[in-house]
Motif scaffolding. Structure first.
Motif, PDB file in Angstrom:
ATOM      1  N   ASP A 130     -39.183 -19.328   7.684  1.00  0.00           N
ATOM      2  CA  ASP A 130     -38.142 -18.813   6.787  1.00  0.00           C
ATOM      3  C   ASP A 130     -38.735 -18.408   5.445  1.00  0.00           C
ATOM      4  OD1 ASP A 130     -36.274 -19.235   8.725  1.00  0.00           O
ATOM      5  OD2 ASP A 130     -35.385 -21.012   7.811  1.00  0.00           O
ATOM      6  N   HIS A 198     -37.954 -16.122  14.785  1.00  0.00           N
ATOM      7  CA  HIS A 198     -36.634 -15.556  14.498  1.00  0.00           C
ATOM      8  C   HIS A 198     -36.117 -14.670  15.628  1.00  0.00           C
ATOM      9  CE1 HIS A 198     -38.066 -16.398  10.249  1.00  0.00           C
ATOM     10  NE2 HIS A 198     -36.980 -17.131  10.380  1.00  0.00           N
ATOM     11  N   SER A 217     -32.896 -11.122  14.470  1.00  0.00           N
ATOM     12  CA  SER A 217     -31.963 -12.232  14.289  1.00  0.00           C
ATOM     13  C   SER A 217     -31.705 -12.893  15.628  1.00  0.00           C
ATOM     14  CB  SER A 217     -30.642 -11.726  13.699  1.00  0.00           C
ATOM     15  OG  SER A 217     -29.658 -12.740  13.733  1.00  0.00           O
ATOM     16  N   ALA A 220     -27.251 -12.464  15.410  1.00  0.00           N
ATOM     17  CA  ALA A 220     -26.483 -11.247  15.092  1.00  0.00           C
ATOM     18  C   ALA A 220     -26.465 -10.293  16.285  1.00  0.00           C
ATOM     19  CB  ALA A 220     -27.068 -10.551  13.879  1.00  0.00           C
ATOM     20  N   LEU A 225     -31.480  -8.964  11.211  1.00  0.00           N
ATOM     21  CA  LEU A 225     -30.897  -9.677  10.078  1.00  0.00           C
ATOM     22  C   LEU A 225     -29.811  -8.814   9.455  1.00  0.00           C
ATOM     23  CD1 LEU A 225     -31.393 -12.245   8.211  1.00  0.00           C
ATOM     24  CD2 LEU A 225     -32.743 -10.700   6.776  1.00  0.00           C
ATOM     25  N   THR A 226     -28.660  -9.386   9.168  1.00  0.00           N
ATOM     26  CA  THR A 226     -27.570  -8.591   8.609  1.00  0.00           C
ATOM     27  C   THR A 226     -27.656  -8.543   7.086  1.00  0.00           C
ATOM     28  OG1 THR A 226     -26.062 -10.480   8.424  1.00  0.00           O
ATOM     29  CG2 THR A 226     -26.050  -9.262  10.506  1.00  0.00           C
ATOM     30  N   GLU A 228     -25.241  -9.144   5.073  1.00  0.00           N
ATOM     31  CA  GLU A 228     -24.523 -10.290   4.531  1.00  0.00           C
ATOM     32  C   GLU A 228     -25.394 -11.542   4.528  1.00  0.00           C
ATOM     33  OE1 GLU A 228     -21.915  -7.154   5.871  1.00  0.00           O
ATOM     34  OE2 GLU A 228     -23.441  -8.292   6.960  1.00  0.00           O
ATOM     35  N   ARG A 229     -26.142 -11.737   5.612  1.00  0.00           N
ATOM     36  CA  ARG A 229     -27.002 -12.916   5.688  1.00  0.00           C
ATOM     37  C   ARG A 229     -28.113 -12.840   4.648  1.00  0.00           C
ATOM     38  NH1 ARG A 229     -28.033 -17.610   5.105  1.00  0.00           N
ATOM     39  NH2 ARG A 229     -29.786 -18.554   6.218  1.00  0.00           N
ATOM     40  N   GLN A 232     -26.776 -13.773   1.301  1.00  0.00           N
ATOM     41  CA  GLN A 232     -26.643 -15.224   1.192  1.00  0.00           C
ATOM     42  C   GLN A 232     -27.989 -15.874   0.885  1.00  0.00           C
ATOM     43  OE1 GLN A 232     -25.006 -16.333   4.970  1.00  0.00           O
ATOM     44  NE2 GLN A 232     -22.927 -15.645   4.472  1.00  0.00           N
ATOM     45  N   MET A 233     -29.028 -15.414   1.580  1.00  0.00           N
ATOM     46  CA  MET A 233     -30.370 -15.955   1.362  1.00  0.00           C
ATOM     47  C   MET A 233     -30.827 -15.696  -0.072  1.00  0.00           C
ATOM     48  SD  MET A 233     -31.873 -14.604   5.001  1.00  0.00           S
ATOM     49  CE  MET A 233     -33.597 -14.693   4.530  1.00  0.00           C
TER      50      MET A 233
END
Length: 313
Positions: A130, A198, A217, A220, A225-226, A228-229, A232-233
Protein backbone atom coordinates in the motif's frame (compact mmCIF):
# COMPACT_ATOMS: atom_id res chain seq x y z
CA UNK A 1 -50.54 36.33 -16.48
CA UNK A 2 -46.99 36.13 -15.06
CA UNK A 3 -47.86 33.36 -12.57
CA UNK A 4 -49.65 31.38 -15.28
CA UNK A 5 -46.79 31.68 -17.78
CA UNK A 6 -44.26 30.66 -15.12
CA UNK A 7 -46.35 27.57 -14.33
CA UNK A 8 -46.51 26.66 -18.02
CA UNK A 9 -42.75 27.08 -18.34
CA UNK A 10 -42.06 24.90 -15.30
CA UNK A 11 -44.45 22.23 -16.58
CA UNK A 12 -42.46 22.15 -19.82
CA UNK A 13 -39.14 21.90 -17.95
CA UNK A 14 -40.45 18.99 -15.91
CA UNK A 15 -42.08 17.11 -18.81
CA UNK A 16 -39.62 17.71 -21.65
CA UNK A 17 -36.33 18.31 -19.85
CA UNK A 18 -36.87 16.08 -16.83
CA UNK A 19 -35.83 18.90 -14.50
CA UNK A 20 -35.53 17.88 -10.85
CA UNK A 21 -37.69 19.40 -8.12
CA UNK A 22 -34.82 21.48 -6.75
CA UNK A 23 -34.13 22.84 -10.24
CA UNK A 24 -37.78 23.73 -10.76
CA UNK A 25 -37.92 25.45 -7.37
CA UNK A 26 -34.83 27.50 -8.24
CA UNK A 27 -36.35 28.56 -11.59
CA UNK A 28 -39.57 29.58 -9.85
CA UNK A 29 -37.74 31.71 -7.28
CA UNK A 30 -35.66 33.43 -9.95
CA UNK A 31 -38.60 34.13 -12.25
CA UNK A 32 -40.88 35.33 -9.45
CA UNK A 33 -38.14 37.70 -8.27
CA UNK A 34 -37.77 38.98 -11.84
CA UNK A 35 -41.56 39.42 -12.10
CA UNK A 36 -41.58 41.47 -8.90
CA UNK A 37 -38.70 43.70 -9.97
CA UNK A 38 -40.09 44.22 -13.46
CA UNK A 39 -43.48 44.98 -11.93
CA UNK A 40 -41.81 47.85 -10.08
CA UNK A 41 -40.93 49.22 -13.53
CA UNK A 42 -44.60 48.99 -14.51
CA UNK A 43 -44.23 46.03 -16.88
CA UNK A 44 -45.20 42.37 -16.63
CA UNK A 45 -42.64 39.58 -16.83
CA UNK A 46 -44.09 38.20 -20.08
CA UNK A 47 -44.29 41.69 -21.69
CA UNK A 48 -40.85 43.06 -20.77
CA UNK A 49 -38.61 44.52 -23.46
CA UNK A 50 -34.82 44.40 -23.62
CA UNK A 51 -34.46 47.76 -21.86
CA UNK A 52 -36.53 46.46 -18.95
CA UNK A 53 -34.41 43.33 -18.59
CA UNK A 54 -31.23 45.45 -18.74
CA UNK A 55 -32.54 47.62 -15.91
CA UNK A 56 -33.46 44.46 -13.99
CA UNK A 57 -29.83 43.32 -14.22
CA UNK A 58 -28.61 46.77 -13.15
CA UNK A 59 -30.90 46.61 -10.12
CA UNK A 60 -29.42 43.26 -9.13
CA UNK A 61 -25.93 44.75 -9.20
CA UNK A 62 -27.07 47.84 -7.28
CA UNK A 63 -28.55 45.59 -4.59
CA UNK A 64 -25.19 43.89 -4.18
CA UNK A 65 -26.12 40.50 -5.61
CA UNK A 66 -23.12 38.50 -6.77
CA UNK A 67 -22.27 38.15 -10.48
CA UNK A 68 -22.98 34.41 -10.16
CA UNK A 69 -26.52 35.09 -8.90
CA UNK A 70 -27.17 37.66 -11.63
CA UNK A 71 -25.90 35.27 -14.29
CA UNK A 72 -28.16 32.50 -12.99
CA UNK A 73 -31.22 34.75 -13.03
CA UNK A 74 -30.49 35.93 -16.56
CA UNK A 75 -30.12 32.29 -17.61
CA UNK A 76 -33.58 31.56 -16.17
CA UNK A 77 -35.04 34.53 -18.05
CA UNK A 78 -33.43 33.42 -21.32
CA UNK A 79 -34.96 29.96 -21.01
CA UNK A 80 -38.33 31.46 -20.07
CA UNK A 81 -38.43 33.87 -23.02
CA UNK A 82 -37.30 31.20 -25.47
CA UNK A 83 -40.21 29.10 -24.23
CA UNK A 84 -42.68 31.96 -24.74
CA UNK A 85 -41.32 32.55 -28.25
CA UNK A 86 -41.55 28.86 -29.16
CA UNK A 87 -45.11 28.61 -27.84
CA UNK A 88 -46.20 31.73 -29.75
CA UNK A 89 -46.91 33.62 -26.52
CA UNK A 90 -44.74 36.50 -27.71
CA UNK A 91 -43.11 37.45 -30.99
CA UNK A 92 -39.58 38.18 -29.83
CA UNK A 93 -36.98 37.31 -27.18
CA UNK A 94 -35.96 40.40 -25.18
CA UNK A 95 -33.06 38.61 -23.46
CA UNK A 96 -31.50 37.11 -26.58
CA UNK A 97 -28.76 39.72 -27.02
CA UNK A 98 -27.97 40.15 -23.33
CA UNK A 99 -25.02 38.63 -21.54
CA UNK A 100 -24.58 38.29 -17.83
CA UNK A 101 -21.83 39.83 -15.73
CA UNK A 102 -18.52 38.05 -15.96
CA UNK A 103 -17.83 35.94 -12.93
CA UNK A 104 -14.33 36.39 -11.59
CA UNK A 105 -12.26 33.32 -12.28
CA UNK A 106 -11.25 31.84 -8.94
CA UNK A 107 -7.57 31.20 -8.42
CA UNK A 108 -6.79 27.51 -8.02
CA UNK A 109 -6.00 26.19 -4.58
CA UNK A 110 -2.30 25.57 -4.39
CA UNK A 111 -0.01 23.67 -2.03
CA UNK A 112 3.43 24.95 -1.17
CA UNK A 113 6.44 22.85 -2.07
CA UNK A 114 6.99 22.08 1.62
CA UNK A 115 3.40 20.84 1.95
CA UNK A 116 3.86 18.52 -1.03
CA UNK A 117 7.08 17.26 0.54
CA UNK A 118 5.17 16.54 3.77
CA UNK A 119 2.71 14.37 1.80
CA UNK A 120 5.55 12.38 0.28
CA UNK A 121 7.19 11.94 3.68
CA UNK A 122 3.93 10.63 5.09
CA UNK A 123 3.56 8.19 2.19
CA UNK A 124 7.07 6.85 2.85
CA UNK A 125 6.01 5.96 6.40
CA UNK A 126 3.34 3.55 5.10
CA UNK A 127 4.75 0.04 4.91
CA UNK A 128 4.16 -2.71 2.39
CA UNK A 129 2.46 -2.73 -1.00
CA UNK A 130 0.00 0.00 0.00
CA UNK A 131 2.87 2.35 0.76
CA UNK A 132 4.62 1.64 -2.54
CA UNK A 133 1.35 2.16 -4.43
CA UNK A 134 0.59 5.46 -2.71
CA UNK A 135 4.09 6.77 -3.38
CA UNK A 136 3.78 5.85 -7.07
CA UNK A 137 0.35 7.49 -7.29
CA UNK A 138 1.65 10.69 -5.72
CA UNK A 139 4.72 10.77 -7.92
CA UNK A 140 2.71 10.43 -11.13
CA UNK A 141 0.07 12.90 -9.98
CA UNK A 142 2.59 15.55 -8.98
CA UNK A 143 5.44 14.84 -11.41
CA UNK A 144 3.10 14.45 -14.37
CA UNK A 145 0.23 16.79 -13.53
CA UNK A 146 -2.30 14.11 -14.39
CA UNK A 147 -6.04 14.40 -13.94
CA UNK A 148 -7.20 11.87 -11.36
CA UNK A 149 -9.24 9.99 -13.98
CA UNK A 150 -6.12 9.72 -16.14
CA UNK A 151 -4.10 8.49 -13.19
CA UNK A 152 -6.32 5.68 -11.94
CA UNK A 153 -6.99 4.33 -15.45
CA UNK A 154 -3.35 4.23 -16.55
CA UNK A 155 -2.73 0.99 -18.41
CA UNK A 156 0.53 -0.90 -17.98
CA UNK A 157 1.09 -0.20 -21.67
CA UNK A 158 1.39 3.51 -20.89
CA UNK A 159 5.09 2.85 -20.24
CA UNK A 160 5.61 0.65 -23.27
CA UNK A 161 7.06 3.27 -25.63
CA UNK A 162 9.55 4.75 -23.24
CA UNK A 163 10.15 4.08 -19.58
CA UNK A 164 11.11 7.74 -19.15
CA UNK A 165 7.84 9.02 -20.57
CA UNK A 166 4.24 8.28 -19.86
CA UNK A 167 1.66 8.06 -22.64
CA UNK A 168 -1.50 9.66 -21.23
CA UNK A 169 -4.89 9.53 -22.92
CA UNK A 170 -6.75 12.67 -21.88
CA UNK A 171 -9.98 14.41 -22.78
CA UNK A 172 -11.26 13.70 -26.26
CA UNK A 173 -9.05 10.59 -26.36
CA UNK A 174 -6.07 12.80 -27.16
CA UNK A 175 -2.70 11.33 -26.29
CA UNK A 176 0.17 13.30 -24.83
CA UNK A 177 3.66 12.38 -23.72
CA UNK A 178 4.51 13.27 -20.15
CA UNK A 179 8.22 13.09 -19.22
CA UNK A 180 8.86 11.59 -15.79
CA UNK A 181 11.35 12.49 -13.11
CA UNK A 182 13.88 9.94 -11.88
CA UNK A 183 12.00 9.84 -8.60
CA UNK A 184 8.71 9.00 -10.34
CA UNK A 185 10.33 6.28 -12.42
CA UNK A 186 11.90 4.74 -9.32
CA UNK A 187 8.59 4.85 -7.44
CA UNK A 188 6.72 3.13 -10.28
CA UNK A 189 9.39 0.43 -10.58
CA UNK A 190 9.28 -0.21 -6.84
CA UNK A 191 5.50 -0.46 -6.97
CA UNK A 192 5.48 -2.82 -9.97
CA UNK A 193 7.46 -5.32 -7.88
CA UNK A 194 4.55 -5.57 -5.39
CA UNK A 195 1.66 -4.74 -7.74
CA UNK A 196 0.43 -8.32 -7.63
CA UNK A 197 -0.80 -7.73 -4.06
CA UNK A 198 -3.54 -5.48 -5.46
CA UNK A 199 -4.68 -7.86 -8.20
CA UNK A 200 -7.82 -9.95 -7.61
CA UNK A 201 -7.37 -13.70 -7.39
CA UNK A 202 -7.04 -15.45 -10.72
CA UNK A 203 -10.35 -17.20 -10.13
CA UNK A 204 -12.15 -13.87 -9.82
CA UNK A 205 -13.87 -12.71 -13.02
CA UNK A 206 -12.24 -9.25 -12.94
CA UNK A 207 -8.66 -10.58 -12.83
CA UNK A 208 -8.09 -10.31 -16.59
CA UNK A 209 -9.55 -6.79 -16.66
CA UNK A 210 -7.60 -5.62 -13.60
CA UNK A 211 -4.32 -6.99 -14.94
CA UNK A 212 -4.38 -4.38 -17.73
CA UNK A 213 -4.07 -1.46 -15.32
CA UNK A 214 -1.04 -0.08 -13.54
CA UNK A 215 -3.19 0.42 -10.43
CA UNK A 216 -5.57 -2.58 -10.32
CA UNK A 217 -8.26 -3.13 -7.73
CA UNK A 218 -9.26 -6.35 -6.03
CA UNK A 219 -12.86 -5.19 -5.60
CA UNK A 220 -13.83 -2.43 -8.06
CA UNK A 221 -15.90 -3.66 -10.98
CA UNK A 222 -13.98 -1.31 -13.27
CA UNK A 223 -10.86 -3.36 -12.58
CA UNK A 224 -8.81 -0.34 -11.51
CA UNK A 225 -8.48 1.85 -8.46
CA UNK A 226 -11.43 4.23 -8.42
CA UNK A 227 -11.27 8.00 -8.16
CA UNK A 228 -13.28 7.88 -4.96
CA UNK A 229 -10.96 5.37 -3.32
CA UNK A 230 -7.89 7.38 -4.25
CA UNK A 231 -9.50 10.53 -2.83
CA UNK A 232 -10.07 8.65 0.44
CA UNK A 233 -6.45 7.50 0.47
CA UNK A 234 -5.22 11.04 -0.16
CA UNK A 235 -7.42 12.45 2.61
CA UNK A 236 -6.03 9.92 5.11
CA UNK A 237 -2.51 10.73 3.96
CA UNK A 238 -3.18 14.45 4.38
CA UNK A 239 -4.15 13.91 8.00
CA UNK A 240 -1.06 11.77 8.55
CA UNK A 241 1.05 14.61 7.12
CA UNK A 242 -0.51 17.09 9.55
CA UNK A 243 -2.23 19.12 6.81
CA UNK A 244 -5.81 20.34 6.55
CA UNK A 245 -7.75 17.77 4.45
CA UNK A 246 -9.95 20.60 3.15
CA UNK A 247 -6.93 22.03 1.31
CA UNK A 248 -5.78 18.86 -0.45
CA UNK A 249 -7.40 16.90 -3.27
CA UNK A 250 -6.16 15.11 -6.41
CA UNK A 251 -6.95 18.23 -8.45
CA UNK A 252 -5.09 20.46 -6.02
CA UNK A 253 -2.03 18.26 -6.62
CA UNK A 254 -2.42 18.92 -10.35
CA UNK A 255 -2.60 22.65 -9.61
CA UNK A 256 0.55 22.33 -7.51
CA UNK A 257 2.35 20.67 -10.42
CA UNK A 258 1.55 23.57 -12.76
CA UNK A 259 2.16 26.30 -10.22
CA UNK A 260 5.53 24.97 -9.09
CA UNK A 261 6.71 24.51 -12.68
CA UNK A 262 5.86 28.10 -13.54
CA UNK A 263 7.37 29.42 -10.32
CA UNK A 264 10.61 27.68 -11.20
CA UNK A 265 10.90 29.04 -14.73
CA UNK A 266 8.72 26.94 -17.04
CA UNK A 267 6.84 28.78 -19.79
CA UNK A 268 3.06 28.76 -20.10
CA UNK A 269 2.95 26.88 -23.42
CA UNK A 270 5.03 24.02 -22.06
CA UNK A 271 2.78 23.72 -19.02
CA UNK A 272 -0.26 23.79 -21.31
CA UNK A 273 1.14 20.83 -23.23
CA UNK A 274 1.96 18.86 -20.09
CA UNK A 275 -1.49 19.44 -18.60
CA UNK A 276 -3.23 18.48 -21.84
CA UNK A 277 -5.15 21.75 -22.12
CA UNK A 278 -6.58 22.26 -25.61
CA UNK A 279 -6.51 26.04 -25.20
CA UNK A 280 -3.83 28.10 -23.46
CA UNK A 281 -6.57 30.27 -21.94
CA UNK A 282 -7.36 27.36 -19.62
CA UNK A 283 -3.76 27.33 -18.45
CA UNK A 284 -3.80 31.08 -17.86
CA UNK A 285 -5.44 30.59 -14.44
CA UNK A 286 -1.86 30.06 -13.28
CA UNK A 287 -0.57 33.40 -14.56
CA UNK A 288 -0.74 34.86 -11.05
CA UNK A 289 2.42 32.83 -10.47
CA UNK A 290 4.09 34.33 -13.53
CA UNK A 291 3.11 37.82 -12.40
CA UNK A 292 4.70 37.27 -9.00
CA UNK A 293 7.86 35.95 -10.62
CA UNK A 294 8.07 38.88 -13.00
CA UNK A 295 7.66 41.35 -10.14
CA UNK A 296 10.49 39.62 -8.29
CA UNK A 297 12.61 39.69 -11.44
CA UNK A 298 12.15 43.44 -11.86
CA UNK A 299 12.84 44.05 -8.19
CA UNK A 300 16.02 41.96 -8.22
CA UNK A 301 17.41 42.69 -11.67
CA UNK A 302 16.28 46.14 -12.79
CA UNK A 303 19.06 48.75 -12.33
CA UNK A 304 16.63 51.37 -10.99
CA UNK A 305 15.27 49.01 -8.35
CA UNK A 306 18.28 49.72 -6.10
CA UNK A 307 18.42 53.47 -5.89
CA UNK A 308 20.02 53.29 -2.46
CA UNK A 309 23.27 52.26 -4.16
CA UNK A 310 23.12 55.02 -6.72
CA UNK A 311 25.97 57.53 -6.92
CA UNK A 312 25.07 60.48 -4.67
CA UNK A 313 27.89 62.73 -5.99
Amino acid sequence: MSARSIDLFLDMMAAERGAARNTLDAYRRDLEDAAQRLGAQGVGLEDAQTRHVERFLSDLAADGLSPATAARRLSALKRYYRFLLKEGLRADDPAKTLSGPKKPRPLPKVLSESQVEALFDAADRIEGADGFRLRALLELLYAGGLRVSELVTLPLAAFARSERCLVVTGKGDKERLVPLTDSAIAAVEAYKAVRGDHLPARSVATHALASRYLFPSRTAKEGHLTRERFAQMLKALTLEAGLDPQTVSPHVMRHAFATHLLANGADLRSVQSLLGHADVSTTEIYTHVLEARLKALVHDAHPLAHNDTADQG
